[in-house]
Design a protein around this motif. Structure first.
Motif, PDB file in Angstrom:
ATOM      1  N   ALA A 489       0.812  -1.220   0.000  1.00  0.00           N
ATOM      2  CA  ALA A 489       0.000   0.000   0.000  1.00  0.00           C
ATOM      3  C   ALA A 489       0.844   1.267   0.000  1.00  0.00           C
ATOM      4  CB  ALA A 489      -0.941   0.010   1.208  1.00  0.00           C
ATOM      5  N   PHE A 509      -3.794  -6.387  -0.047  1.00  0.00           N
ATOM      6  CA  PHE A 509      -2.980  -5.197   0.195  1.00  0.00           C
ATOM      7  C   PHE A 509      -2.327  -5.290   1.571  1.00  0.00           C
ATOM      8  CE2 PHE A 509      -6.477  -4.234  -2.602  1.00  0.00           C
ATOM      9  CZ  PHE A 509      -5.907  -3.503  -3.634  1.00  0.00           C
ATOM     10  N   VAL A 512      -0.911  -1.327   4.954  1.00  0.00           N
ATOM     11  CA  VAL A 512      -1.938  -0.304   4.790  1.00  0.00           C
ATOM     12  C   VAL A 512      -2.049   0.496   6.093  1.00  0.00           C
ATOM     13  CG1 VAL A 512      -4.302   0.178   4.109  1.00  0.00           C
ATOM     14  CG2 VAL A 512      -3.169  -1.885   3.269  1.00  0.00           C
ATOM     15  N   GLN A 516      -5.214   5.053   5.173  1.00  0.00           N
ATOM     16  CA  GLN A 516      -5.345   4.455   3.847  1.00  0.00           C
ATOM     17  C   GLN A 516      -6.524   3.499   3.783  1.00  0.00           C
ATOM     18  OE1 GLN A 516      -1.262   2.943   3.122  1.00  0.00           O
ATOM     19  NE2 GLN A 516      -1.407   3.985   1.151  1.00  0.00           N
TER      20      GLN A 516
END
Length: 792
Positions: A489, A509, A512, A516
């Motif tokens: 991320a 992902f 993060v 985010q």
């Protein structure tokens, strides 16, 4: 990060001091759960607009002396009683579960800290704080070790606020990093928590597409009621020349079926029963529409830790990177962390022997910086955190850590720092000392749950703060498409449009940040997606708050449970499909029920218009006025087996149809044509049987019976259309409805009681013929409607 602590630890209140405050009423006397009281529920279910309309009409009928025609008044009792019972059941279920899931502060009294219920907190209590703790009353900080508080639920600002000793803290905020304690200065209704709880934990039936659609329909019906009612009143009281008693009975008979008296009730029952059913699965539904909302979700953003994997960890291996044994350092770091997270707790279990070093500085773990640390003077400065954050990319140790993480393990780096951990530029230059390898078990039910969502065309996005490679390994083991190609991320764009494209393209992902996660949810929503977010950590709060549906684990932080609409108290990810199932049952079944009630409203309004226009025509053009064909008892029994009992059973039946938007359009496309056919054919049947103003009492009863028979024949066919696809119990329901009317129309007692006379073969045959024509027209209209809905 700086560290500030009070010189001496406050022991808190004594038992005598607590008792004094309780006696004086200086306690946190707010309800465990906001929501309507039983009195409010009774009042809300009794004093409704529909009950008021039916009550006035009931009084009018009783004034004529025809008590039997006031049977529809039982609807007032039934509507109120059923609504009260179901909502009280749901309230008790929610209240019981809310006690299990509520935030329980750690209060220090007499030098001993223990968890207590929020309402047991008293003024001047000393309350301890750690990461993820929700601040339950207002106060001032007494002790602080890198204490950072998120006040976004109060101010909307996402940045955490550092709280040194003496700083005020407000209830409704929560701790994101560090630890400490504060003294309660405002409790009960004086604290901000009282207002927050009223908004965050309310038993509500608003903000629902389903209920908004029903409200739209009811508004439309209300506008139709005025002209239709005026026409029928004019016809019955003036044009037809009837005496006041039969005129009033006919007027009431026309107005009662126009009111969709059970539609809102059935919707409330369906929601309330869903709450009770989910409550048995230890699922706390904080807002009723979230049952419906999750059924409409097309993207689920799932946090890895605590959602796809179990919360608990264990140290699988410690790989030393230097000559010194890291055991003492690891034991010291774990022992000196007052509120350890799952990783540090696992290290503490593996290394319980504390070396006895004096801690000179502390840097608590945060989801933003991804590391924590302690300084021990001559014993060094030590940090523990993510290798890919603390090390240079491509270094030998970083590559080694990534290789270990690629197998799905969690890897932490223990490193020595060249400066105190509370220095502004910490961690500075670090020297790797060891890789700590932690194991997490994938939840046994995770694969089946993910497969369910995939089969329902719901996209899964795994969003985690852990290393991307490690997250990808877990996702890949669960068979998530794209799980083997995780996205870091830190490489994602900040702008919404490119971020939305990247999030739609990827499925897994790592690394993060909390902000985010929130941005990714917003980006998906900008593309028209309905997003659910699951999580358990304080780093998930922002995303849970902004998602269409937030789902928190019961073992998660108090902050996540406070902002989520659904809390899985048993921590089972596999409960989500049951929530989706309940939502689909509610949506699908209420749509069926709405078709029945609105069909009745349409044909009742049309019949009133036709009868009323005949009355107006008699004054303007010399037409012969036609009185309303039915008595109030007729419209009551017409609804028994075509709407009332079937609607109740259908509203609670299993239903796995995929939720779709466009509720109002679909309902109206079926109900309006069907209602027009029933109203037209019923009026035609009545005109065939009507013997004029000089008809005998028997002829009038036979004419009304013929019209009622036509109405019931077509209405049962509409019930059959709504009940499709057929299963055995639906067939039994329709057969039972037919048999019920056969009994009413053939048994002498019921014939006399309900003023029915089907003994004229010609009129009964004509009524049946009109009913068959109506069946054909309704079936053709239904097929055309379904074809239109399939094509868009």
């Amino acid at each position: 990060m700086s560290i500030s602590v009070q010189a001496s630890r406050s022991p808190g209140l004594t038992a005598v001091e607590v008792a004094e405050r309780v006696r004086d009423g200086r306690c946190n006397d707010v309800p465990d759960r906001a929501g309507r009281s039983v009195t409010d529920i009774v009042r809300a279910n009794v004093f409704t607009r529909i009950n008021a309309i039916l009550g006035v009409l009931f009084v009018l009928v009783v004034s004529t002396g025809s008590i039997i025609d006031g049977m529809f008044g039982l609807l007032i009792v039934a509507n109120s009683a059923i609504g009260i019972v179901q909502e009280v059941r749901a309230k008790r279920t929610l209240d019981r579960l809310a006690i299990v899931g509520q935030a329980r502060p750690m209060v220090r009294r007499g030098g001993v800290a223990a968890e207590i219920a929020p309402h047991d907190v008293v003024l001047d209590d000393v309350i301890e704080l750690g990461p993820g703790d929700q601040i339950v009353v207002d106060g001032d900080v007494l002790e602080a070790t890198g204490l950072d508080v998120d006040e976004s639920l109060l101010t909307g600002e996402a940045d955490a606020v550092h709280k040194p000793v003496g700083a005020p803290v407000l209830s409704g905020s929560y701790v994101v990093a560090g630890s400490g304690a504060y003294r309660a200065t405002k409790v009960g209704q004086d604290a901000y928590a009282a207002k927050l709880a009223a908004e965050a934990a309310k038993f509500t039936l608003v903000h629902s597409e389903l209920r908004s659609g029903i409200d739209t329909i009811l508004k439309f019906i209300t506008w139709l009621l005025f002209p239709a009612g005026a026409l029928i009143i004019y016809n019955q009281l003036f044009a037809s020349g009837q005496s006041w008693r039969p005129a009033v009975n006919g007027m009431v008979a026309a107005l009662v079926p126009m009111v969709p008296e059970g539609l809102v009730l059935m919707t409330s029952i369906a929601f309330a029963v869903g709450v009770v059913r989910l409550g048995k699965r230890q699922c706390l539904v904080q807002e009723l529409p979230s049952i419906e909302g999750l059924a409409r979700v097309d993207v689920v953003c799932a946090d890895k830790t605590g959602t796809l994997t179990e919360n608990g960890m264990r140290v699988a291996e410690v790989e030393s990177l230097g000559a010194a044994d890291p055991s003492a350092v690891l034991a010291a770091l774990a022992a000196d962390d007052p509120r350890p997270n799952a990783s540090v707790a696992a290290i503490g279990e593996a290394y319980p022997s504390k070396p006895g070093w004096a801690c000179t500085a502390t840097a608590p773990f945060t989801s933003v910086k991804k590391w924590s640390g302690q300084s021990y003077g001559e014993h060094g400065n030590w940090v523990l955190g993510a290798p890919d954050v603390l090390l240079e990319p491509g270094s030998e140790t970083a590559v080694r850590a990534e290789q270990r993480g690629a197998t799905g393990l969690r890897v932490l780096l223990l490193a020595a720092s060249d400066r105190p951990v509370d220095a502004p530029d910490a961690p500075g230059r670090v020297s790797p000392a060891a890789l700590v390898i932690l194991e997490q078990r994938v939840r046994a039910d995770a694969r089946a749950t993910l497969d369910y969502f995939a089969g329902q065309h719901v996209a899964i996005k795994v969003i985690s703060g852990d290393n991307a490679v490690s997250v990808g390994a877990v996702a890949g083991s669960l068979g998530i498409p794209g799980g083997d190609t995780p996205v870091d991320a830190r490489t994602l764009p900040d702008a919404i449009e490119p971020l939305a494209a990247a999030v739609e393209a990827g499925t897994t992902f790592g690394r993060v940040r909390p902000d985010q996660k929130r941005a990714m949810v917003t980006a998906l929503q900008s593309r028209g997606h309905t997003v659910a977010m699951t999580g358990d950590g304080v780093n998930d709060v922002l995303a849970l708050k902004d998602a269409d549906i937030g789902v928190a684990m019961g073992s998660g932080s108090a902050a996540t449970r406070a902002v989520a609409q659904i809390v899985l108290l048993d921590n089972k990810f596999a409960t989500l499909p049951h929530v989706v199932g309940e939502g689909r049952r509610v949506i699908g079944n209420i749509e069926r029920v709405a078709n029945l009630f609105l069909t009745k409203t349409v044909y009742s309004v049309l019949l009133a218009f036709l009868i009323g226009l005949c009355g107006v025509g008699s004054q303007l053009f010399g037409f012969e006025p036609v009185p309303y064909p039915f008595l109030p008892r007729h419209v009551t029994i017409a609804a028994w087996f075509t709407i009332g009992i079937p609607a109740f059973l259908l509203s609670l039946a299993p239903n796995n149809e995929r939720a779709r938007s466009g509720f109002v359009r679909r309902v109206m496309l079926l109900a309006v044509p069907s209602g027009l056919v029933i109203g037209t054919m019923t009026f035609t049947s009545y005109l065939i049987a009507y013997a004029g103003p000089d008809a005998t009492e028997t002829e009038r009863i036979q004419a009304g019976t013929s019209a009622l028979l036509t109405l019931i024949i077509i209405a049962i066919w509409v019930l059959g259309i709504v009940a499709r696809p057929f299963v055995w119990w639906k067939v039994a329901l329709i057969v039972g409805s037919v048999l019920g009317y056969v009994i009413l129309f053939t048994v002498p007692f019921t014939q006399h009681f309900f003023a029915l006379d089907p003994s004229n073969p010609a009129l009964t045959g004509a009524a049946a013929g009109c009913g068959l024509v109506g069946i054909v027209l309704v079936e053709v209209g239904s097929r055309i409607t379904r074809a239109r809905l399939r094509t868009g």
